[in-house]
Design a protein around this motif. Structure first.
Motif, short mmCIF file in Angstrom:
data_model
loop_
_atom_site.label_atom_id
_atom_site.label_comp_id
_atom_site.label_asym_id
_atom_site.label_seq_id
_atom_site.Cartn_x
_atom_site.Cartn_y
_atom_site.Cartn_z
N PRO A 107 9.97 7.85 -34.77
CA PRO A 107 9.23 7.10 -33.76
C PRO A 107 10.11 6.26 -32.83
O PRO A 107 9.77 6.08 -31.66
CB PRO A 107 8.27 6.23 -34.58
CG PRO A 107 8.88 6.18 -35.95
CD PRO A 107 9.56 7.49 -36.14
N VAL A 108 11.22 5.74 -33.36
CA VAL A 108 12.11 4.94 -32.50
C VAL A 108 12.69 5.83 -31.40
O VAL A 108 12.72 5.44 -30.22
CB VAL A 108 13.24 4.29 -33.32
CG1 VAL A 108 14.27 3.64 -32.41
CG2 VAL A 108 12.66 3.24 -34.28
N LEU A 109 13.13 7.02 -31.75
CA LEU A 109 13.65 7.96 -30.76
C LEU A 109 12.58 8.28 -29.72
O LEU A 109 12.84 8.25 -28.51
CB LEU A 109 14.11 9.25 -31.44
CG LEU A 109 14.42 10.44 -30.52
CD1 LEU A 109 15.57 10.12 -29.58
CD2 LEU A 109 14.74 11.69 -31.34
N CYS A 110 11.36 8.56 -30.17
CA CYS A 110 10.29 8.93 -29.24
C CYS A 110 9.95 7.78 -28.30
O CYS A 110 9.71 7.99 -27.10
CB CYS A 110 9.05 9.36 -30.03
SG CYS A 110 9.28 10.89 -30.95
N ASP A 111 9.92 6.56 -28.84
CA ASP A 111 9.60 5.40 -28.00
C ASP A 111 10.68 5.18 -26.95
O ASP A 111 10.40 4.89 -25.78
CB ASP A 111 9.44 4.17 -28.88
CG ASP A 111 8.68 3.05 -28.19
OD1 ASP A 111 7.91 3.35 -27.25
OD2 ASP A 111 8.83 1.89 -28.58
N LEU A 112 11.93 5.35 -27.34
CA LEU A 112 13.04 5.19 -26.40
C LEU A 112 13.01 6.28 -25.33
O LEU A 112 13.22 6.01 -24.14
CB LEU A 112 14.37 5.21 -27.14
CG LEU A 112 14.68 3.96 -27.98
CD1 LEU A 112 15.84 4.24 -28.92
CD2 LEU A 112 14.97 2.76 -27.10
N LEU A 113 12.74 7.51 -25.73
CA LEU A 113 12.64 8.60 -24.76
C LEU A 113 11.51 8.33 -23.77
O LEU A 113 11.66 8.56 -22.56
CB LEU A 113 12.38 9.93 -25.48
CG LEU A 113 13.58 10.61 -26.13
CD1 LEU A 113 13.12 11.80 -26.96
CD2 LEU A 113 14.60 11.07 -25.07
N GLY A 114 10.38 7.85 -24.28
CA GLY A 114 9.25 7.57 -23.41
C GLY A 114 9.53 6.49 -22.38
O GLY A 114 8.92 6.48 -21.31
#
Length: 229
Positions: A107-114
């Motif tokens: 989720p941290v990766l996804c939030d940063l990508l978003g």
């Protein structure tokens, strides 16, 4: 806590790592939008001015963290075995499931990508942007090679198109799959409305599978299987 200036390259590297690790831990508790430089500094145990000795801005911290998260994700993917001898379509579906599930676990990766385009790539220097784009370019190349292990029929251009499409869909899907408290109440009020809630993993899996199938079809490999050497 008494501030001690890092005087060697090793000490400076450790201090940067400490700041990044703290930011990563904070993002397990809050979204990117709520992570402030003041709170980050407090948790690291440094004055904000001292944090800024190592990173030029909050966004620079998060951009560096994004690069680290992507590298960790790629390292995980590279440990996975290559697809078997199924048809290209079957291996494309398998690859789509792998990518979607692995991102959902991060989720941290996804939030940063978003937040990348609208937040992370703002309030940074040209030099920081150059470092980030070089790192991103290398990561994309590695992801292309990972895709080609599963779907060599795509070729370099097709694999690059699939990687780009998957990442772009993930950026959008993650934001749309994190409803506000008000929208959670809306979904809870009516089963028909609840069916409209986006499932991140399923949306990314389905979109990646459809994209892979389309790219394969355009190259004439819609149902072909890799023949053993």
């Amino acid at each position: 806590m008494t501030f001690r200036r890092a005087r060697t390259d090793e000490q400076r590297s450790q201090r940067r790592r400490q700041i990044l690790d703290t930011a990563a831990a904070m993002l397990t508790e809050m979204p990117v939008a709520k992570l402030s430089l003041n709170e980050l500094s407090r948790r690291v145990g440094l004055a904000k001015a001292n944090v800024l000795r190592y990173f030029e801005s909050r966004e620079a911290v998060l951009l560096d963290l994004l690069d680290t998260e992507i590298q960790d994700w790629i390292a995980e993917l590279q440990q996975l075995p290559a697809a078997g001898d199924g048809t290209a379509r079957e291996r494309g579906d398998q690859l789509a499931g792998i990518l979607a599930a692995s991102m959902a676990r991060r989720p941290v990766l996804c939030d940063l990508l978003g937040a990348q385009g609208a937040v992370l790539e703002r309030n940074i220097s040209t030099e920081a942007g150059i470092r980030h784009k070089h790192a991103a370019r290398q990561s994309l190349r590695t992801l292309v090679q990972f895709v080609l292990r599963h779907l060599p029929e795509l070729g370099d251009d097709g694999a690059a198109a699939l990687v780009e499409s998957t990442l772009l869909m993930s950026m959008s899907a993650w934001q749309c799959s994190r409803p506000s408290e008000a929208m959670l109440a809306v979904y809870a009020s009516d089963p028909e409305l609840a069916a409209m809630r986006i499932d991140f993993t399923e949306l990314v899996r389905r979109t990646t599978a459809v994209t892979a199938a389309g790219l394969l079809a355009r190259r004439g490999h819609g149902e072909s299987a890799v023949q053993p050497a």
